[in-house]
Design a protein around this motif. Structure first.
Motif, PDB file in Angstrom:
ATOM      1  N   ALA A  45      -5.257  -8.048  -9.793  1.00  0.00           N
ATOM      2  CA  ALA A  45      -5.874  -7.385  -9.657  1.00  0.00           C
ATOM      3  C   ALA A  45      -6.054  -6.503 -11.296  1.00  0.00           C
ATOM      4  O   ALA A  45      -6.235  -5.854 -11.477  1.00  0.00           O
ATOM      5  N   SER A  46      -5.107  -7.220 -11.852  1.00  0.00           N
ATOM      6  CA  SER A  46      -5.399  -6.479 -14.000  1.00  0.00           C
ATOM      7  C   SER A  46      -7.134  -7.244 -14.174  1.00  0.00           C
ATOM      8  O   SER A  46      -7.651  -5.911 -15.198  1.00  0.00           O
ATOM      9  N   GLY A  93      -2.763  -9.951  -2.266  1.00  0.00           N
ATOM     10  CA  GLY A  93      -1.671  -9.209  -2.685  1.00  0.00           C
ATOM     11  C   GLY A  93      -2.384  -8.613  -3.125  1.00  0.00           C
ATOM     12  O   GLY A  93      -2.258  -7.001  -4.049  1.00  0.00           O
ATOM     13  N   GLY A  94      -2.930  -8.834  -4.269  1.00  0.00           N
ATOM     14  CA  GLY A  94      -3.959  -8.121  -5.811  1.00  0.00           C
ATOM     15  C   GLY A  94      -4.757  -7.329  -5.466  1.00  0.00           C
ATOM     16  O   GLY A  94      -5.156  -6.524  -5.864  1.00  0.00           O
ATOM     17  N   MET A  95      -5.372  -6.650  -3.705  1.00  0.00           N
ATOM     18  CA  MET A  95      -6.429  -6.021  -3.061  1.00  0.00           C
ATOM     19  C   MET A  95      -5.806  -5.187  -3.359  1.00  0.00           C
ATOM     20  O   MET A  95      -6.222  -3.875  -3.786  1.00  0.00           O
ATOM     21  N   VAL A  96      -4.087  -4.825  -3.347  1.00  0.00           N
ATOM     22  CA  VAL A  96      -3.589  -3.395  -3.000  1.00  0.00           C
ATOM     23  C   VAL A  96      -3.158  -2.831  -4.643  1.00  0.00           C
ATOM     24  O   VAL A  96      -3.764  -1.607  -5.150  1.00  0.00           O
ATOM     25  N   PRO A  97      -2.625  -3.722  -5.777  1.00  0.00           N
ATOM     26  CA  PRO A  97      -2.669  -2.532  -7.205  1.00  0.00           C
ATOM     27  C   PRO A  97      -3.749  -2.425  -7.193  1.00  0.00           C
ATOM     28  O   PRO A  97      -3.972  -2.209  -8.639  1.00  0.00           O
ATOM     29  N   GLY A  98      -4.843  -3.713  -7.207  1.00  0.00           N
ATOM     30  CA  GLY A  98      -5.792  -3.344  -7.939  1.00  0.00           C
ATOM     31  C   GLY A  98      -6.901  -1.730  -7.789  1.00  0.00           C
ATOM     32  O   GLY A  98      -7.958  -1.569  -8.212  1.00  0.00           O
ATOM     33  N   ILE A  99      -6.317  -0.621  -6.543  1.00  0.00           N
ATOM     34  CA  ILE A  99      -6.456   0.176  -6.349  1.00  0.00           C
ATOM     35  C   ILE A  99      -6.717   1.051  -7.442  1.00  0.00           C
ATOM     36  O   ILE A  99      -7.735   1.986  -8.088  1.00  0.00           O
ATOM     37  N   TRP A 100      -5.963   0.782  -8.418  1.00  0.00           N
ATOM     38  CA  TRP A 100      -5.210   1.535  -9.322  1.00  0.00           C
ATOM     39  C   TRP A 100      -6.277   0.653 -10.434  1.00  0.00           C
ATOM     40  O   TRP A 100      -6.428   1.557 -11.496  1.00  0.00           O
ATOM     41  N   PHE A 101      -6.188  -0.233 -10.781  1.00  0.00           N
ATOM     42  CA  PHE A 101      -7.008  -1.656 -11.681  1.00  0.00           C
ATOM     43  C   PHE A 101      -8.291  -0.591 -11.890  1.00  0.00           C
ATOM     44  O   PHE A 101      -8.954  -0.101 -12.885  1.00  0.00           O
ATOM     45  N   SER A 102      -8.810  -1.182 -10.949  1.00  0.00           N
ATOM     46  CA  SER A 102      -9.774   0.005 -10.677  1.00  0.00           C
ATOM     47  C   SER A 102     -10.084   1.346 -11.106  1.00  0.00           C
ATOM     48  O   SER A 102     -10.967   1.943 -11.821  1.00  0.00           O
ATOM     49  N   PRO A 155      -8.138  -0.692  -0.996  1.00  0.00           N
ATOM     50  CA  PRO A 155      -8.580  -1.985  -2.098  1.00  0.00           C
ATOM     51  C   PRO A 155      -9.623  -1.706  -1.597  1.00  0.00           C
ATOM     52  O   PRO A 155     -10.411  -2.965  -2.028  1.00  0.00           O
ATOM     53  N   PHE A 156     -10.305  -2.162  -0.577  1.00  0.00           N
ATOM     54  CA  PHE A 156     -12.497  -2.308  -0.593  1.00  0.00           C
ATOM     55  C   PHE A 156     -13.215  -0.720  -1.479  1.00  0.00           C
ATOM     56  O   PHE A 156     -13.788  -1.322  -1.731  1.00  0.00           O
ATOM     57  N   SER A 157     -12.757   0.242  -0.386  1.00  0.00           N
ATOM     58  CA  SER A 157     -13.049   1.499  -1.055  1.00  0.00           C
ATOM     59  C   SER A 157     -13.352   2.135  -2.315  1.00  0.00           C
ATOM     60  O   SER A 157     -14.150   2.480  -3.054  1.00  0.00           O
ATOM     61  N   PHE A 158     -11.929   2.084  -2.707  1.00  0.00           N
ATOM     62  CA  PHE A 158     -11.727   2.310  -4.607  1.00  0.00           C
ATOM     63  C   PHE A 158     -12.588   1.107  -4.997  1.00  0.00           C
ATOM     64  O   PHE A 158     -13.732   1.675  -6.022  1.00  0.00           O
TER      65      PHE A 158
END
Length: 368
Positions: free
Chosen positions: A47-48, A186-195, A336-339
């Motif tokens: 995700a990072s 699973g990385g798609m979820v914390p990817g919201i915050w990293f994006s 996880p897709f929109s942000f």
């Protein structure tokens, strides 16, 4: 430029760290675990990459269009009408982010501490304070962050270390039991915050030392990655796979702390620390919405619009999702897709178009 305040690159990194890590450390472990299981700590590493790419793209675009953010240079890249439409998309996205952050805060406080308090009171009081901070400008937000965050972060890390007596490192194994696929999902979820690190585009024009902006931005991404990694491992070490049935596993882990029948019931301290971070995040995203809206409308000042947009965000937080269950479902399936699409994919396309146009202009000058 309607924002006359200036901040250092270190202050920028501090406010990004506080604003992006706050809700993620509380909410993401459970939802990441739905996909990754015991490999949720690996999901943080994947995700990072969103964060590193988002910061890199924002810096590249800033170098092409110095002193401007995405609301200002989008019309120059795409043309006036498409650029304005894209700017509006970003503003709506960040306004929704304010509403979601408010709702996450209100649901947690109401569920754990204030079950009899109306949701409107919890949401309205926090948003009102945020509106006054944003009206003071970016320097006020940064100074509040500098005053509150260092001490809060130190207490937070020390408190989590006190869970050591409940750790079982064997819960970490077997690593990659079902292959790399679950951790990537699973990385798609914390990817919201990293994006969300693409919000740096609104802070780069305000830097007093712009040459250090990229380095400090990447340090902020790395710091958030390490904090997420630390939090996810603690949840796994303390609970094993049982963390999957807990909405807020990090908060539950603090309830296991007990030393000499004195250091106990530290959940109230965790709430105080988390509220400090959530306030900084609301101020940051709210500031981005207010500043961006004023620039989109070509207004001469942004401060008078802080309070009206705060009321709009508060109303949106109560309307955007009907319940906490729907909120968590949206975070794990839609966002996880929109942000990342808004904060990473669109800036990538903008950068490619800007580079192509600049090369075309340079070739035209050479022909002359």
């Amino acid at each position: 430029m309607i924002e006359r305040g200036r901040i250092s690159s270190g202050q920028m990194a501090l406010i990004l760290f506080a604003g992006i890590s706050t809700t993620g450390t509380l909410v993401s472990p459970n939802m990441t675990g739905w996909y990754a299981g015991r490999d949720l700590w690996l999901s943080v590493l994947w995700a990072s990459l969103y964060g590193f790419v988002a910061v890199g793209l924002a810096f590249r675009l800033h170098r092409i269009y110095p002193g401007e953010n995405i609301i200002q240079y989008s019309p120059r890249i795409l043309g006036n009408l498409p650029g304005k439409a894209l700017g509006l998309l970003f503003l709506v996205s960040y306004l929704v982010l304010v509403g979601i952050t408010l709702r996450e805060y209100a649901e947690f406080v109401k569920l754990i501490f204030l079950p009899q308090t109306p949701m409107t009171v919890i949401v309205g009081s926090m948003m009102l304070v945020s509106a006054f901070a944003v009206k003071g400008g970016v320097e006020v937000i940064v100074r509040v962050t500098q005053a509150l965050l260092p001490g809060a972060l130190l207490i937070f890390l020390v408190t989590l270390c006190l869970t050591f007596q409940s750790w079982d490192v064997q819960h970490l194994f077997p690593i990659l039991e079902k292959g790399i696929g679950p951790s990537l999902k699973g990385g798609m979820v914390p990817g919201i915050w990293f994006s969300e690190f693409f919000m740096i585009t609104f802070l780069l024009p305000l830097l007093a030392d712009p040459s250090k902006g990229l380095r400090r931005g990447l340090i902020a991404v790395t710091s958030v990655m390490l904090l997420f990694l630390y939090v996810n491992l603690i949840c796994l070490f303390v609970f094993g796979m049982e963390y999957l049935v807990m909405v807020y596993p990090l908060f539950e882990a603090t309830r296991y702390i007990s030393y000499a029948q004195f250091f106990e019931h530290l959940d109230a301290i965790m709430l105080m620390l988390w509220m400090t971070g959530i306030f900084v995040k609301l101020c940051l995203v709210h500031y981005v919405v207010v500043l961006g809206t004023s620039q989109w409308l070509n207004l001469s000042d942004y401060q008078p619009y802080s309070l009206p947009l705060a009321f709009l965000a508060a109303g949106l937080s109560l309307w955007v999702v009907p319940s906490s269950q729907e909120l968590h479902r949206a975070i794990s399936t839609i966002f996880p897709f929109s942000f990342p699409g808004t904060n990473v994919l669109i800036p990538l396309l903008l950068w490619m178009i800007a580079e192509w146009r600049n090369r075309g202009l340079q070739k035209g000058e050479m022909v002359r």
